[in-house]
Structures are given as C-alpha cells and as structure tokens.
Design an enzyme around this catalytic site. Sequence first.
Site, short mmCIF file in Angstrom:
data_model
loop_
_atom_site.label_atom_id
_atom_site.label_comp_id
_atom_site.label_asym_id
_atom_site.label_seq_id
_atom_site.Cartn_x
_atom_site.Cartn_y
_atom_site.Cartn_z
N GLN A 1 -4.98 28.45 -15.75
CA GLN A 1 -3.61 28.36 -15.10
C GLN A 1 -3.29 27.14 -14.34
O GLN A 1 -2.18 26.79 -14.09
CB GLN A 1 -3.35 29.49 -14.05
N GLU B 1 5.07 -1.87 -6.35
CA GLU B 1 3.81 -1.49 -5.41
C GLU B 1 3.49 0.39 -5.34
O GLU B 1 2.46 0.60 -5.72
CB GLU B 1 3.90 -1.70 -4.03
N SER C 1 11.69 -5.00 6.12
CA SER C 1 10.92 -4.46 7.07
C SER C 1 11.66 -4.30 8.34
O SER C 1 12.72 -4.86 8.64
CB SER C 1 9.73 -5.70 7.30
N LYS D 1 11.78 -10.36 5.83
CA LYS D 1 10.96 -9.50 4.18
C LYS D 1 12.01 -9.02 3.26
O LYS D 1 12.81 -8.48 3.64
CB LYS D 1 10.05 -8.74 5.07
N THR E 1 -6.64 -17.04 -16.43
CA THR E 1 -7.77 -16.76 -16.49
C THR E 1 -8.68 -16.64 -15.68
O THR E 1 -8.54 -17.83 -14.81
CB THR E 1 -8.83 -17.19 -17.79
N HIS E 2 -9.07 -15.42 -14.89
CA HIS E 2 -9.79 -15.52 -13.50
C HIS E 2 -8.78 -15.95 -12.39
O HIS E 2 -8.95 -16.31 -11.47
CB HIS E 2 -11.04 -16.36 -13.51
N1 ARG Z 1 0.00 32.54 -15.88
C1 ARG Z 1 -1.27 32.57 -16.92
C2 ARG Z 1 -1.63 30.82 -17.17
O1 ARG Z 1 -0.69 30.17 -16.66
C3 ARG Z 1 -0.73 33.13 -18.05
C4 ARG Z 1 -1.90 33.61 -18.79
C5 ARG Z 1 -2.46 34.99 -18.11
N2 ARG Z 1 -3.27 35.62 -18.79
C6 ARG Z 1 -4.18 36.56 -18.40
N3 ARG Z 1 -4.55 37.35 -18.81
N4 ARG Z 1 -4.03 36.82 -16.86
O2 ARG Z 1 -2.63 30.80 -17.76
#
Ligand code: ARG
Length: 465
Positions: A330, A298, A285, A291, A163-164
């Site tokens: 999107q 990591e 290394s 090393k 612990t710690h």
């Molecule tokens: N490429 C768009 C997305 O990933 C698809 C939907 C787009 N719809 C629109 N009305 N522009 O969300």
Amino acid sequence: MSDNQLANKSQAWSALFSEPMSELVKRYTASVFFDKRLWKADIEGSLAHAEMLAAQGILSAEDHAAIQRGMAQIREEIEDGRFEWKLDLEDVHLNIEARLTELVGLAGKRLHTGRSRNDQVATDVRLWLRGEIDEIAQLLNALQLALVDVAEKNAETILPGFTHLQVAQPVAFGHHLLAYVEMFARDAERMADVRRRVNRLPLGAAALAGTSYPLDRERVARSLGMEAVCQNSLDAVSDRDFAIEFSAAAALVMVHVSRLSEELILWMSQSFGFIDLADRFCTGSSIMPQKKNPDVPELARGKSGRVVGHLMGLITLMKGQPLAYNKDNQEDKEPLFDTVDTLKDTLRIFAEMAAGITVKPEAMERAAMRGYATATDLADYLVKKGLPFRDAHEVVAHAVKTAIAQARDLSALSLDELKAFDARIEADVFEVLSLRGSLNARNILGGTAPNQVRAQVARHRARLA
Ligand code: ARG
C-alpha cells in the site's frame, strides 16, 4: 446475524472480528485519502471484470446492467465532487464497491466474484500508471521540440565547450542543447519500454492463487487494452517492479533535468552571462534589489533529489517481502503519485522555459576566446604538416604558455611569433586558430560543425513529428 447487524457492518471482513479498530489504527491502515486518485482506473477495471463475468454466464445480464448503471452514477458523483469518501471504508476499492451496493443492491455485492482487492489494486495502479506514462511521453516530446527550436537558431552560435569546467574546445550552442535532446529521447524510449511491462493484467490472480470461477482473463486484458495477462498469480498480486522501474526511469529524467538546470544557473550568473531566463521563471530578493534568481531551475535541481528518493523508497519497500501480497505494498502509492506529479510539472515548465531563453552570443564567444579553445586545432594543424601528435601537443603547450604570459590569444600572435614555435607554421594557421574555423572543422557525424548540427535538428524533427 440479523440484516440490521449486516447493514451496520462497515468492514469487508468483519464477521471474524470481536472488537473494532481504534481510530488511530484505522487512520494508520487506511489509504483512501491518497488512493482515491485511482478511482477512474478502479471503475474501468470493475466494468471490464463485470462484462467478462456476464459473458461467461457468472453474472446475469440484469446484474451487469445494474453495475454499469451504478458505476455511471458513481463516476458522476466523483467528478462533481459529491462522492463521500469514508475513512471507515479504508481504500478506494471498498469505497466504490460500498457505494455501488448502496445504489444497486445485490448486484453490487456480486461484482467482487472471482476477484480480490489484491489483483484489483495491482490492476488499478497499472492502468493509472499507463495513462500517466502516455502523458509523460508527450511532455518529453514537447520539451525536446522546444530544445530543438533553440538549437536550430543557434547552430552557428559559438559556446566554449568545457571539460572539468575548464574551457576545452568551441562548440555550437545548438550542439550543446542537442546533447540534452539525446538524453530526453533516451528517457522517452525508457518510458515506452517500461510501459510494455506496466501494461499487463493481474486480474484473475484473485487473492494469490487464481480462482475457481471460469474467468476469461484474455478477454479482460483485451477490453482494457492491455498487452498481456500476468502468467503467475502469486507474482501478479505481489510484485511492484513495474512501479520501481518507472521510478528509475523518472529519476533519470530528473537527473537530466537537474544537469540542464545546473547549466542554466551557471550560464545566467554574472560570471558567465551567457543567457537570460524570462522573468516569469525567476524571482527577486527581498533585501537585494539587483537580484534576479533562477528559482525554477534551482527548484528542479532540488526536486530531482526527491524523485531519486522515491525510487529508493519503492525499491526498499519491495526488498524482503515474501510472496504474495503484503500490506507493505500500500506504501507504493504516495511515492509513485508524487513522482508523477513532480515529473509532469517539471517537464511542462521546462518546455516553456526553454522556449523563452535569451541567448547572448557575444558573451559566449568572448568566453571561448579567453580559454585557448583552439589549441587542439593548432596541434592537429601541425600533425597534418608531418609532426607526430605528441610532439605537436608539446609545441602548442609552449605556445599557450607564452600567450598566457602575454595575456594574448593564440590568434593574436604574429606569424613570425608562431613560427618561432615550429617552422612548419604558415599563414593558413590563422583560419585554424579562429573559433569559427575550429567549429567548422569538426564536420563529422555527431560533431559540432554547424551543418552537422542542422542535420541533427532535421533528424530530431522527423523523429518527433
Ligand atoms: N489498499 C490496499 C493497497 O493499496 C488494497 C489491497 C488490500 N488488500 C488486502 N488484502 N488488505 O494495497
């Protein structure tokens, strides 16, 4: 507009527009170069939609057959790398639909009846993510099993528990590893829980308000293996909380991986020397010939930051969006895709790496000896002989202070020396002061005694089978 003009139109909505998009705006708004990865889900969703349209008498049997034929060919073209993805066609949905129309004519144009890209993309992402969650669940299982294997072999191996980061009490190395198994088991539970909410169907919500066509949404949900239909069209097309909670679950997995990584790195350092990792997970290394660096843990520790970052990105993306669909969404894809890729690679590599850990029990035990790890056991011993715990704590503190001054372990003091701290101490104290005795004494559910560790190993094996 002449047929020729119509054929030249590359955009889905262009009759209203009097000027073309600049190349920069096209590139800025297009998503095809990353969302093409959704192609399988897009085809699957379209086929289920078309099947339902035909069953409802909205689409003729011939058109349905043509769509099936066209989609089969598109699937082959994409799998063979022959499909030509076009930036002009913006995203995966318009690319596939345009190719379908090229292949089967009017039937291709009828596919989009009662559907919008808004409910289409929400469906695609959910279908795709469901598949990924299933793979992640398997990978989490494999990692747990790999850790359980090492834990079983080390049910008796003594490790200083910290612990710690100060030596606290001896624990079995197997017990320590099973702590991570618990974490990854909860991660798997979380993934299974997220999956339930991912696996719901937006299709039928259309652009935002539902549709006037008599669609059978339940039928589509059934054919796609989805558990339920989203019950509000505005919510269905707009919220990405399912992606956010997946990212949160993924971030937690990576946090657990990162904690384990930190320990592997410490344990492998010369100062600890508790374990060795197989060479294939390490690098040397370019300047220091001696090393061997634990690069894989990591990097995993570093990549956990990236996945946590994606969670922040996604949750911030959602904040402040009015109903319903906005193009902001999107932007959900790249962080989501990278989260899945990072997580899957990490889990795969960790399962392999765990299986290849070399344990150095003598070094672990030596380190436990150095830290007066059985001091609590001596206090408990005195309590059993009638001393109140607080007083026992004080007596042992004096004993440890004396032992430190003489650079000796408590168990190296003679009975007379020990008796000087409290007359109740007798010869049976030496069993208590031994690391092994301390370990065996913690024979309680969830404790570190080797038979408890073995019982947990058995429970995990039954659960993971
Ligand atoms: N490429 C768009 C997305 O990933 C698809 C939907 C787009 N719809 C629109 N009305 N522009 O969300």
